[in-house]
Scaffold this active site. Structure first.
Site: not given
Length: 213
Positions: A44, A48, A132
């Site tokens: 993953e 960002r 998640k």
């Protein structure tokens, strides 16, 4: 031929999904190769940084053994950009119908972020049952997951946020936890010095966490 994934495929592949923050595309392929060498394929890369999409594209192109996903997907536009870059799954810090529908339209497996019972119900209503749990430790940790096992026994979770090698097994032993997410497999200082052997060892240690289940 690329095999179609489901969210459960993503969560069941290894005990840990590394949560990766990259600012330099030159680090993307070597990092991915090092993680794959240690037995971790589901990666993953969070959206960002300004380099995130280019890093996803580089891994998708140069490390075919890896299964690259995009994290911090917060909008339909994020999902679309990630898919164009080559992401094969998406992870979001929360859940909205817009993100869920965008991922369905793109045929992009999504692990939606939840931290409350209401959010679980909203995600389930839209067809998501591999979720998640974020931020896991601040939101109640293993105790919260144990409480959810009763009303949400048909849901599998990937707790992320505050997970580390010292507490990962506390989560992995739970029946409703398929894997955990963590940033400890890709420390910024290790990436900066290009110590890919160390990354591979961290991945091997993470795979070994499965033995404790």
């Amino acid at each position: 031929m690329v095999v179609k994934l489901t969210p459960r495929d993503v969560m069941d592949d290894a005990p840990v999904i590394p949560v990766i923050v990259l600012s330099d595309v030159a680090h993307a392929a070597p990092l991915a190769s090092a993680l794959v060498a240690g037995g971790i394929r589901m990666l993953e890369v969070t959206l960002r940084t300004g380099a995130a999409l280019a890093c996803i594209e580089a891994i998708a192109r140069d490390v075919p053994e890896a299964v690259i996903g995009a994290g911090t997907v917060r909008s339909a536009a994020d999902a679309q950009a990630a898919a164009r870059a080559g992401a094969r799954f998406a992870v979001s810090p929360g859940y909205t119908q817009a993100v869920g529908q965008a991922c369905k339209d793109l045929d992009l497996p999504l692990l939606p972020g939840v931290s409350t019972g209401s959010e679980i119900m909203a995600a389930q209503q839209d067809g998501f049952d591999a979720l998640k749990f974020f931020p896991a430790v601040p939101a109640g940790g293993a105790t919260m997951l144990m409480a959810w096992e009763g009303p949400f026994g048909d849901v599998k979770f990937c707790p992320t946020g505050g997970i580390n090698p010292a507490n990962a097994r506390d989560f992995l032993v739970l029946p409703n936890v398929a894997c955990v997410g963590g940033s400890w497999l890709s420390p910024a200082e290790v990436i900066a010095r290009g110590d890919w052997k160390h990354i591979t060892q961290l991945a091997k240690d993470a795979v070994a966490l499965r033995a404790g289940r």
